[in-house]
Design a protein around this motif. Structure first.
Motif, PDB file in Angstrom:
ATOM      1  N   GLU A  17      26.222  33.963  39.186  1.00  0.00           N
ATOM      2  CA  GLU A  17      27.495  33.980  39.435  1.00  0.00           C
ATOM      3  C   GLU A  17      27.802  35.316  38.408  1.00  0.00           C
ATOM      4  OE1 GLU A  17      30.388  30.965  38.566  1.00  0.00           O
ATOM      5  OE2 GLU A  17      28.569  29.456  39.260  1.00  0.00           O
ATOM      6  N   ASN A  18      28.941  36.025  38.655  1.00  0.00           N
ATOM      7  CA  ASN A  18      29.379  37.369  37.887  1.00  0.00           C
ATOM      8  C   ASN A  18      30.457  36.630  36.765  1.00  0.00           C
ATOM      9  OD1 ASN A  18      31.351  39.514  37.299  1.00  0.00           O
ATOM     10  ND2 ASN A  18      30.070  40.540  38.750  1.00  0.00           N
ATOM     11  N   ILE A  19      29.691  37.170  35.600  1.00  0.00           N
ATOM     12  CA  ILE A  19      30.369  36.493  34.365  1.00  0.00           C
ATOM     13  C   ILE A  19      31.626  37.192  34.172  1.00  0.00           C
ATOM     14  CG2 ILE A  19      30.154  35.964  32.106  1.00  0.00           C
ATOM     15  CD1 ILE A  19      28.401  34.367  34.003  1.00  0.00           C
ATOM     16  N   LEU A  23      35.046  34.953  33.973  1.00  0.00           N
ATOM     17  CA  LEU A  23      36.111  34.692  32.729  1.00  0.00           C
ATOM     18  C   LEU A  23      37.278  35.397  32.938  1.00  0.00           C
ATOM     19  CD1 LEU A  23      33.332  35.050  29.895  1.00  0.00           C
ATOM     20  CD2 LEU A  23      34.358  33.137  31.122  1.00  0.00           C
ATOM     21  N   ARG A  24      37.571  36.141  34.050  1.00  0.00           N
ATOM     22  CA  ARG A  24      38.871  36.748  34.138  1.00  0.00           C
ATOM     23  C   ARG A  24      40.104  35.970  34.267  1.00  0.00           C
ATOM     24  NH1 ARG A  24      38.017  40.669  38.588  1.00  0.00           N
ATOM     25  NH2 ARG A  24      36.484  41.485  37.043  1.00  0.00           N
ATOM     26  N   GLU A  25      41.389  36.127  33.714  1.00  0.00           N
ATOM     27  CA  GLU A  25      42.372  35.353  33.866  1.00  0.00           C
ATOM     28  C   GLU A  25      42.822  35.356  35.167  1.00  0.00           C
ATOM     29  OE1 GLU A  25      43.577  33.336  31.605  1.00  0.00           O
ATOM     30  OE2 GLU A  25      42.643  33.961  29.784  1.00  0.00           O
ATOM     31  N   GLU A  26      43.463  34.352  35.771  1.00  0.00           N
ATOM     32  CA  GLU A  26      43.860  34.371  37.057  1.00  0.00           C
ATOM     33  C   GLU A  26      44.992  35.308  37.297  1.00  0.00           C
ATOM     34  OE1 GLU A  26      45.739  31.011  40.309  1.00  0.00           O
ATOM     35  OE2 GLU A  26      45.052  30.451  38.272  1.00  0.00           O
ATOM     36  N   GLY A  27      44.789  36.135  38.367  1.00  0.00           N
ATOM     37  CA  GLY A  27      45.902  37.358  38.521  1.00  0.00           C
ATOM     38  C   GLY A  27      45.476  38.602  37.950  1.00  0.00           C
ATOM     39  N   GLU A  37      31.743  41.157  26.495  1.00  0.00           N
ATOM     40  CA  GLU A  37      30.575  40.889  25.370  1.00  0.00           C
ATOM     41  C   GLU A  37      29.851  39.789  25.756  1.00  0.00           C
ATOM     42  OE1 GLU A  37      30.303  39.488  21.001  1.00  0.00           O
ATOM     43  OE2 GLU A  37      32.152  39.389  21.828  1.00  0.00           O
ATOM     44  N   ILE A  38      30.282  38.689  26.454  1.00  0.00           N
ATOM     45  CA  ILE A  38      29.554  37.571  26.769  1.00  0.00           C
ATOM     46  C   ILE A  38      28.653  37.994  27.962  1.00  0.00           C
ATOM     47  CG2 ILE A  38      29.736  35.264  27.861  1.00  0.00           C
ATOM     48  CD1 ILE A  38      32.250  34.979  26.165  1.00  0.00           C
ATOM     49  N   ALA A  39      29.177  38.702  28.883  1.00  0.00           N
ATOM     50  CA  ALA A  39      28.324  38.902  30.129  1.00  0.00           C
ATOM     51  C   ALA A  39      27.230  40.022  29.713  1.00  0.00           C
ATOM     52  CB  ALA A  39      29.346  39.679  31.157  1.00  0.00           C
ATOM     53  N   TYR A  40      27.508  40.952  29.011  1.00  0.00           N
ATOM     54  CA  TYR A  40      26.389  41.714  28.570  1.00  0.00           C
ATOM     55  C   TYR A  40      25.482  40.995  27.669  1.00  0.00           C
ATOM     56  CZ  TYR A  40      28.371  45.880  31.197  1.00  0.00           C
ATOM     57  OH  TYR A  40      28.642  46.732  32.186  1.00  0.00           O
ATOM     58  N   ASP A  41      25.736  40.308  26.860  1.00  0.00           N
ATOM     59  CA  ASP A  41      25.124  39.754  25.759  1.00  0.00           C
ATOM     60  C   ASP A  41      24.021  38.712  26.484  1.00  0.00           C
ATOM     61  OD1 ASP A  41      24.949  39.345  22.723  1.00  0.00           O
ATOM     62  OD2 ASP A  41      24.132  37.373  23.636  1.00  0.00           O
TER      63      ASP A  41
END
Length: 300
Positions: A17-19, A23-27, A37-41
């Motif tokens: 899944e694309n992190i 994690l993006r807020e709805e809308g 940070e989380i995605a790249y870590d």
């Protein structure tokens, strides 16, 4: 940011899944710094693995970028790689930089820097690796003094920061003395399909506009030949400050507290500001210089 546990985020990543989207807020149409940070870590090590599978493409791209940088980096310059990731690009281009270049590099992710330093110890030009200073920081709060870095470099690190372009560019220009060399995607020059993809992923747009508003002057802009994804072509933006009335004395490199802006003293295992009353720890000799890393400490 959505309230997800780290083990659940890791499982989602392992499912492919694309992190940042997850994690993006709805809308929202932009990525939070925490999501980036989380995605790249989580991805730590994947860039090095990809490089080892396709060394020819890496060498061609490093050569193209390195030859461009060699036109702008001078003897004894300070050189900062912002969003350096696993130090793959910096290692490649190091072979094209002048002797006695002082190199610094930072990233949001401590895991990527740890991985990258192991790679750079073998792939980077030895004389430059010996003086490399790596630290963890955010591009919107760079812990360095004004006019302290001669040439600032980015390689697709502005990319995921749609909505923060102006603030980040102001920071880059604040820290720079001479030039910014930005190797970033161009929304305006992309195809319709590419633009749609950039919008979906929360990538930067209208960089020329934001550079001008931040106080920069684009003296050149051109596409790179070596592109790994036709939907995300790289352009080089050569940017100078509007106010270029700086002396030609050697620049002083000094870390500053990202909260108080007070000068930080290096105490070996940590950095500390007496005036700011804050300390910043180190992991594997990498200074953690984000505001969230600050530790209250009035006295040593």
């Amino acid at each position: 940011m959505k309230n997800l546990k780290l083990d659940a985020i890791r499982a989602a990543y392992e499912r492919g899944e694309n992190i940042t989207e997850l994690l993006r807020e709805e809308g929202a149409d932009s990525n939070s710094i925490e999501a980036i940070e989380i995605a790249y870590d989580l991805q730590s090590g994947t860039y090095i693995n990809g490089l080892l599978k396709d060394k020819r493409n890496f060498e061609e791209r490093a050569a193209e970028i390195g030859e461009i940088l060699a036109l702008h980096v001078s003897y004894l310059d300070t050189f900062l790689d912002c969003g350096a990731g696993e130090l793959t690009t910096l290692s490649g281009i190091s072979h094209y930089l002048p002797m006695n270049t002082k190199m610094l590099a930072f990233d949001l992710s401590i895991s990527r820097l740890n991985t990258g330093l192991r790679f750079a110890s073998r792939a980077m030009r030895y004389d430059l690796f010996g003086g490399l200073e790596a630290f963890s920081a955010s591009m919107d709060h760079i812990p360095l003094n004004d006019n302290s870095i001669d040439v600032i470099f980015t390689n697709h690190s502005l990319e995921p920061n749609y909505g923060r372009e102006l603030h980040i560019l102001k920071e880059l220009l604040r820290v720079s003395r001479k030039k910014l060399l930005l190797f970033e995607p161009s929304f305006e020059d992309n195809s319709e399909e590419g633009q749609s993809r950039m919008k979906k992923l929360g990538y930067v747009r209208n960089l020329p506009k934001w550079i001008r508003e931040a106080g920069g002057v684009i003296v050149d802009k051109f596409p790179l030949r070596c592109v790994s994804n036709r939907l995300n072509p790289t352009y080089c933006y050569v940017v100078e400050k509007e106010d270029r009335g700086l002396s030609f004395k050697l620049s002083e490199i000094c870390f500053r507290c990202p909260i108080s802006h007070a000068e930080l003293k290096d105490r070996g295992s940590y950095l500390w500001s007496r005036d700011g009353a804050l300390a910043y720890p180190k992991i594997n000799n990498i200074s953690l210089l984000r505001s969230k890393d600050a530790i209250l400490m009035f006295h040593e």
